[in-house]
Design an enzyme around this catalytic site. Structure first.
Site: not given
Ligand SMILES: Cc1ncc(COP(=O)(O)O)c(C=O)c1O
Length: 417
Positions: A145, A214, A239-240, A388
């Site tokens: 990501f 992560d 939040y997921k 998705r």
């Molecule tokens: C795998 C992954 N890492 C990091 C993040 C970013 O998270 P944040 O916006 O809480 O910093 C996301 C957001 O969807 C994500 O899917």
């Protein structure tokens, strides 16, 4: 009624998690009717923003009106505001296979990635000492990501390291005595591929390096086993699949044995051993709360705490079993309904390599998702060509799944790339 629809009905009737759906706010008419193609929505975007648990608005109202409005400053102690980051961390811990005392909640995932990656480099160097190898590489999952990649690059510059993006399957061969830290995603956000956390963690440790996982796309969807597999550091959003709400605070896991040596690059007053001593010198608090920084975001943190009540009486293993059954069934229905070659499945078939989403590639994915949402099948589009569909077993049923595949086939027949 078609055979898959009948089967979906039977499976929904036998589903041990089906009652959990009533604990969420979903559209009127939702509920596994498997009816027509219009009207009620099938929500397959819980891998982006989880649905609202019914209990949350009332709790937030209490936090705002009584705890803030009436008790005001007293709530820092009387309502447990000050200790919320560790308390809520301990609520998340069993969902990711961690004993209590290792997780703090707060800040965004991005900020926690920064703390964890810089912290991992410092751990690697302090473990080796001056006589050890010059560890000057951070390895990052090349398919990560984006935020993780951006932050790892900045962390590398700050720590005098080089950043090496490597596809997860090649990571064992890329490790050596120059590797300080490795940042990996448990489940790939685009493809839904589940990476081998036990094997990759062991490979990183064999190289004398430290791993940061992560968990954004795995926590709350499948067993993680942080303690069991000896993970060093982990981060994740809430939040997921944890349904904490938009912008809900993220969390940081630091394995108990490493906490004394964890040297946070963001040493705020909330992680001071004596925060109200107001001392000019920093002295880190013991334990997980060393991962704290500043004043916790109480409103969203306590909304998250209320959202975690939906996990009462639920095991992650039961969620995982249903998630695999749902994604298997979705794939089966897509194969049955969608003409061959119209979409390409990016998500691996083997259960051991699959998260809780299905990603389908098709050239006109943006247009297809727009039409799906118009017809009440809510997934999301990831640039440039990925559809998705996230499956949250606490509120998605088998009839929803069949209907999503059926509406997808209708839309694909109309759009015909
Ligand atoms: C795998 C992954 N890492 C990091 C993040 C970013 O998270 P944040 O916006 O809480 O910093 C996301 C957001 O969807 C994500 O899917």
């Amino acid at each position: 009624m078609s055979e898959p629809r009948l089967r979906a009905k039977e499976w929904d009737a036998a589903d041990g998690l089906a009652a959990k759906r009533a604990e969420f706010v979903l559209d009127e008419g939702d509920g596994g009717s498997g009816g027509g193609s219009g009207g009620e929505a099938v929500y397959l975007d819980g891998n982006s923003l989880g649905a609202l648990p019914v209990a949350v608005p009332g709790r937030v109202e209490d936090v705002v009106r009584r705890q803030w409005g009436a008790l005001r400053i007293r709530s820092w102690t009387e309502s447990g505001w000050w200790t919320a980051p560790e308390r809520i961390g301990d609520r998340i811990a069993p969902l990711v296979g961690a004993a209590a005392g290792q997780i703090v909640v707060g800040d965004s995932t991005s900020v926690n990635v920064f703390k964890a990656v810089v912290g991992a480099v410092r751990l690697a160097r302090s473990a080796d000492g001056a006589a050890g190898p010059a560890r000057d590489e951070i390895v990052v999952d090349a398919t990560t990501f984006p935020t993780d990649g951006y932050i790892a690059e900045s962390a590398a510059r700050m720590t005098g390291c080089t950043l090496r993006p490597v596809p997860p399957s090649d990571i064992p061969d890329a490790l050596g005595d120059r590797t300080a830290a490795v940042l990996l995603n448990h489940v790939d956000y685009r493809t839904g591929r589940l990476h081998d956390l036990p094997a990759l963690t062991a490979a990183v440790h064999a190289a004398g390096a430290y791993v940061v996982w992560d968990l954004c796309h795995s926590a709350g969807a499948l067993p993680v086993g942080l303690d069991e597999h000896g993970v060093d550091l982990a981060v994740g959003c809430t939040y997921k699949y944890l349904n904490g709400g938009p912008g809900a605070p993220a969390y940081l896991y630091v394995r108990a044995e490493l906490q004394d040596r964890f040297d946070s690059p963001l040493p705020g007053w909330n992680s001071h051993a004596e925060p109200f001593g107001m001392r000019p010198e920093y002295a880190p608090a013991p334990g997980a709360l060393r991962g704290r920084v500043g004043t916790p975001d109480i409103l969203s943190m306590l909304a998250l705490e209320a959202a975690l009540d939906v996990w009462d009486g639920v095991t992650v293993e039961a969620v995982r079993a249903k998630s695999l059954a749902l994604t298997d069934f979705f794939l089966e229905c897509v194969e049955a309904y969608v003409p061959e070659g119209r979409v390409e499945c990016l998500t691996p078939r083997p259960h051991g390599e699959r998260g809780s989403q299905i990603a389908l590639r098709c050239p006109d994915a943006g247009d297809v998702m727009k039409r799906l949402i118009e017809r009440g099948v809510v997934g999301d589009f990831r640039h440039p060509d990925v559809l998705r569909f996230g499956f949250t077993p606490l509120y998605v049923g088998f009839a929803d799944t069949e209907r999503a595949a059926r509406v997808l086939a209708e839309v694909l027949a109309e759009t015909g790339a």
